[in-house]
Design a protein around this motif. Structure first.
Motif, PDB file in Angstrom:
ATOM      1  N   LEU A   1       0.830  -1.199   0.000  1.00 30.37           N
ATOM      2  CA  LEU A   1       0.000   0.000   0.000  1.00 30.37           C
ATOM      3  C   LEU A   1       0.870   1.256   0.000  1.00 30.37           C
ATOM      4  O   LEU A   1       0.597   2.218  -0.733  1.00 30.37           O
ATOM      5  N   VAL A   2       1.923   1.262   0.810  1.00 32.40           N
ATOM      6  CA  VAL A   2       2.827   2.416   0.853  1.00 32.40           C
ATOM      7  C   VAL A   2       3.441   2.650  -0.529  1.00 32.40           C
ATOM      8  O   VAL A   2       3.572   3.809  -0.979  1.00 32.40           O
ATOM      9  N   TYR A   3       3.782   1.574  -1.214  1.00 34.35           N
ATOM     10  CA  TYR A   3       4.327   1.694  -2.573  1.00 34.35           C
ATOM     11  C   TYR A   3       3.316   2.349  -3.511  1.00 34.35           C
ATOM     12  O   TYR A   3       3.667   3.235  -4.308  1.00 34.35           O
ATOM     13  N   ARG A   4       2.046   1.942  -3.407  1.00 31.06           N
ATOM     14  CA  ARG A   4       1.013   2.527  -4.272  1.00 31.06           C
ATOM     15  C   ARG A   4       0.825   4.012  -3.973  1.00 31.06           C
ATOM     16  O   ARG A   4       0.665   4.826  -4.890  1.00 31.06           O
ATOM     17  N   LEU A   5       0.832   4.384  -2.696  1.00 27.97           N
ATOM     18  CA  LEU A   5       0.652   5.784  -2.323  1.00 27.97           C
ATOM     19  C   LEU A   5       1.842   6.624  -2.787  1.00 27.97           C
ATOM     20  O   LEU A   5       1.673   7.773  -3.214  1.00 27.97           O
ATOM     21  N   ASP A   6       3.048   6.042  -2.725  1.00 31.36           N
ATOM     22  CA  ASP A   6       4.230   6.751  -3.229  1.00 31.36           C
ATOM     23  C   ASP A   6       4.146   6.950  -4.737  1.00 31.36           C
ATOM     24  O   ASP A   6       4.558   7.995  -5.262  1.00 31.36           O
ATOM     25  N   LYS A   7       3.596   5.956  -5.413  1.00 29.67           N
ATOM     26  CA  LYS A   7       3.426   6.058  -6.869  1.00 29.67           C
ATOM     27  C   LYS A   7       2.466   7.184  -7.222  1.00 29.67           C
ATOM     28  O   LYS A   7       2.692   7.947  -8.175  1.00 29.67           O
ATOM     29  N   ILE A   8       1.381   7.311  -6.463  1.00 27.69           N
ATOM     30  CA  ILE A   8       0.427   8.402  -6.685  1.00 27.69           C
ATOM     31  C   ILE A   8       1.124   9.748  -6.474  1.00 27.69           C
ATOM     32  O   ILE A   8       0.930  10.697  -7.251  1.00 27.69           O
ATOM     33  N   LYS A   9       1.956   9.832  -5.436  1.00 24.98           N
ATOM     34  CA  LYS A   9       2.685  11.075  -5.156  1.00 24.98           C
ATOM     35  C   LYS A   9       3.607  11.431  -6.319  1.00 24.98           C
ATOM     36  O   LYS A   9       3.713  12.607  -6.717  1.00 24.98           O
ATOM     37  N   GLN A  10       4.288  10.440  -6.891  1.00 24.61           N
ATOM     38  CA  GLN A  10       5.189  10.691  -8.011  1.00 24.61           C
ATOM     39  C   GLN A  10       4.428  11.154  -9.252  1.00 24.61           C
ATOM     40  O   GLN A  10       4.900  12.008 -10.001  1.00 24.61           O
ATOM     41  N   GLU A  11       3.235  10.592  -9.457  1.00 23.31           N
ATOM     42  CA  GLU A  11       2.467  10.885 -10.666  1.00 23.31           C
ATOM     43  C   GLU A  11       1.853  12.280 -10.636  1.00 23.31           C
ATOM     44  O   GLU A  11       1.900  13.011 -11.629  1.00 23.31           O
ATOM     45  N   ILE A  12       1.226  12.666  -9.508  1.00 25.17           N
ATOM     46  CA  ILE A  12       0.499  13.942  -9.485  1.00 25.17           C
ATOM     47  C   ILE A  12       1.028  14.921  -8.427  1.00 25.17           C
ATOM     48  O   ILE A  12       0.517  16.041  -8.309  1.00 25.17           O
ATOM     49  N   GLY A  13       2.047  14.508  -7.684  1.00 26.04           N
ATOM     50  CA  GLY A  13       2.694  15.442  -6.780  1.00 26.04           C
ATOM     51  C   GLY A  13       2.038  15.623  -5.432  1.00 26.04           C
ATOM     52  O   GLY A  13       2.382  16.556  -4.695  1.00 26.04           O
ATOM     53  N   TYR A  14       1.089  14.760  -5.065  1.00 27.32           N
ATOM     54  CA  TYR A  14       0.397  14.900  -3.780  1.00 27.32           C
ATOM     55  C   TYR A  14       0.544  13.627  -2.954  1.00 27.32           C
ATOM     56  O   TYR A  14       0.296  12.523  -3.448  1.00 27.32           O
ATOM     57  N   ASP A  15       0.930  13.805  -1.704  1.00 34.42           N
ATOM     58  CA  ASP A  15       1.036  12.683  -0.773  1.00 34.42           C
ATOM     59  C   ASP A  15      -0.256  12.638   0.035  1.00 34.42           C
ATOM     60  O   ASP A  15      -0.482  13.481   0.903  1.00 34.42           O
ATOM     61  N   VAL A  16      -1.104  11.657  -0.241  1.00 31.40           N
ATOM     62  CA  VAL A  16      -2.426  11.614   0.391  1.00 31.40           C
ATOM     63  C   VAL A  16      -2.356  11.275   1.876  1.00 31.40           C
ATOM     64  O   VAL A  16      -3.377  11.288   2.561  1.00 31.40           O
TER      65      VAL A  16
END
Length: 355
Positions: A318-333
Motif C-alpha cells: 500500500l505504501v508503494y502505491r501511495l508513493d506512486k500516486i505522489k510521483q504521478e500527481i505530486g500529492y502525498d495523500v
C-alpha cells in the motif's frame, strides 16, 4: 386494433391464447412451427399470453418490427387511458399526496405545509423517519405499491405510510422508535449509525424480493406536515448524487454526501480546469487498482494499516502505491491538505468523465 395482411398471401393475424411458462412478458414476438406469434396482451387471471399469429414466410424482418412497434404503442396508449381504481380512501389519499409532493418539488419556491386534507387521521403530524426508494425494474417485474407496502410493514413490524411519488419511486414513513429507539446514546451520530444499519437490512430485503436495481435514501426524523416536501427533495438529490459519484453503492444518505453536493454545484468548465491544472488531467484515476486504493483509503479515514487489511495486501504494498500516486500527481495523500485535494480531484473526475 386490427392488423390486416402485410404482404400478398399473408395469413390473417388471428388471436390465440398460448400457455407457456417460458414466455417473458418483455418478448414481443417469437417463431414456432413456421409461424410468427405477436404478443398483444396478458390474461393475468388465467396466466395466458394473448397473441396474433401469421405465417413466418409471409412477414419480412422489417414488417415484423413494424407490427411489434404498432402493438407496443397501442398497448402503451391503452395503459395511459386505463382509469386508476383505488381499493379505499386511504390509498387514494396517498396517491394524491404523492402528486402534491411532485408539484411541490418541481416548484421549490412555493413549498408549503401539507394541507389538512392529507392529514391521514393525524398520522403526518407525528414525528416520522422518511425513506425514499427508487427502482429500476424490468417491465415483467414492476413493483406494485400494495406488494411493497406489505413487504415494508413486515420489516418495520407495524403499519407505515407509503406514498407513490413517481414511476417505481416511493416515499415511506416509519416510526422513529422502530429505527433509532435503541441507540445507546441520544446523539445525532448514534441515530445516523442505527439508521444506516437499518437501511442496509431494508435494502437487502427489497433486493432479494425483486429483480432490478434499487436505490435507497433516508433522513433523520421530521414532522411530515411541515417538512415532507423539502425532505423528499433532499432524498431525491441524495440518490442522484450517490448514483453519479458512487455507482457501486445503493444506499445514499444525505450526511455522507456533503463533498459530492459541493462538487456537483461547480460548473463543468471549472471542474475540467481544476482537473487539468491541479491533477494534471488525473490520468492516474483511469487505473482501476489506483481508484480502488484511493476509495478505500479515504473511506477508512486515511488509515494505512486498516486500508491494507481491507484490500488484503501487505502494508508495504500500500505504501508503494501511495508513493506512486505522489510521483504521478505530486500529492502525498497521507498529508491532510494533499488528501483533501486528491479527494476533490477524484470526485470531480468521476462525475466529469461521463460528460
Amino acid at each position: 386494433m386490427t392488423l390486416n395482411k402485410g404482404t400478398e398471401g399473408t395469413d390473417d393475424l388471428t388471436p390465440q391464447d398460448e400457455n407457456s411458462n417460458d414466455l417473458v412478458t418483455d418478448v414481443r414476438s417469437w417463431t414456432a412451427e413456421e409461424r410468427v406469434y405477436f404478443k398483444v396482451g396478458l390474461n393475468e387471471k388465467e396466466g395466458n399470453v394473448l397473441c396474433w399469429r401469421c405465417s413466418a414466410n409471409s412477414v419480412t424482418f422489417e414488417v415484423r418490427r413494424l407490427i411489434e412497434l404498432l402493438i407496443s404503442n397501442h398497448n402503451r396508449l391503452l395503459d395511459e387511458e386505463q382509469p386508476v381504481i383505488y381499493e379505499n380512501d386511504r390509498e387514494q389519499q396517498l396517491a394524491e399526496l404523492g402528486h402534491w409532493l411532485r408539484q411541490q418539488i418541481e416548484h421549490p419556491a412555493q413549498q408549503e405545509a401539507i394541507p389538512d386534507y392529507f392529514s391521514l387521521a393525524g398520522e403526518l403530524k407525528a414525528e416520522k423517519i422518511p425513506f425514499l426508494l427508487q427502482c429500476e425494474t424490468p417491465d415483467a417485474h414492476r413493483i406494485r405499491s400494495k406488494e411493497l407496502n406489505k413487504l415494508l410493514e413486515s420489516y418495520f413490524g407495524e403499519e407505515i405510510i407509503l406514498i407513490p411519488v413517481g414511476a417505481q419511486e416511493w416515499v415511506f414513513l416509519g416510526d422513529e422508535q422502530i429505527v433509532t429507539g435503541e441507540a445507546e446514546e441520544d446523539t445525532a451520530e448514534a441515530r445516523k449509525d442505527l439508521l444506516n444499519a437499518f437501511c442496509q437490512g431494508l435494502y437487502e430485503l427489497v433486493a432479494s424480493e425483486w429483480a432490478g436495481v434499487f436505490h435507497l435514501s433516508a433522513s433523520l426524523p421530521c414532522i411530515p406536515t411541515r417538512q415532507l416536501s423539502s425532505v423528499t427533495a433532499l432524498l431525491q438529490e441524495s440518490v442522484h448524487l450517490g448514483r453519479a459519484f458512487h455507482v457501486a453503492q445503493h444506499i445514499h444518505l444525505p450526511w455522507d454526501l456533503h463533498l459530492e453536493r459541493l462538487v456537483d454545484s461547480i460548473p463543468v468548465q471549472q471542474r475540467l480546469r481544476f482537473i487539468q491544472e491541479t491533477g494534471k488531467g488525473t490520468v492516474l484515476f483511469s487505473d482501476s487498482e489506483t481508484l480502488a486504493t484511493l476509495e478505500t483509503f479515504f473511506n477508512l479515514d486515511c488509515n494505512v494499516s486498516e486500508t491494507a487489511k481491507r484490500l488484503f495486501i501487505h502494508r508495504n504494498t500500500l505504501v508503494y502505491r501511495l508513493d506512486k500516486i505522489k510521483q504521478e500527481i505530486g500529492y502525498d495523500v497521507r498529508n491532510f491538505e494533499s488528501a483533501v485535494l486528491v479527494r476533490l480531484l477524484l470526485l470531480m473526475y468521476k462525475v466529469t468523465k461521463k460528460l
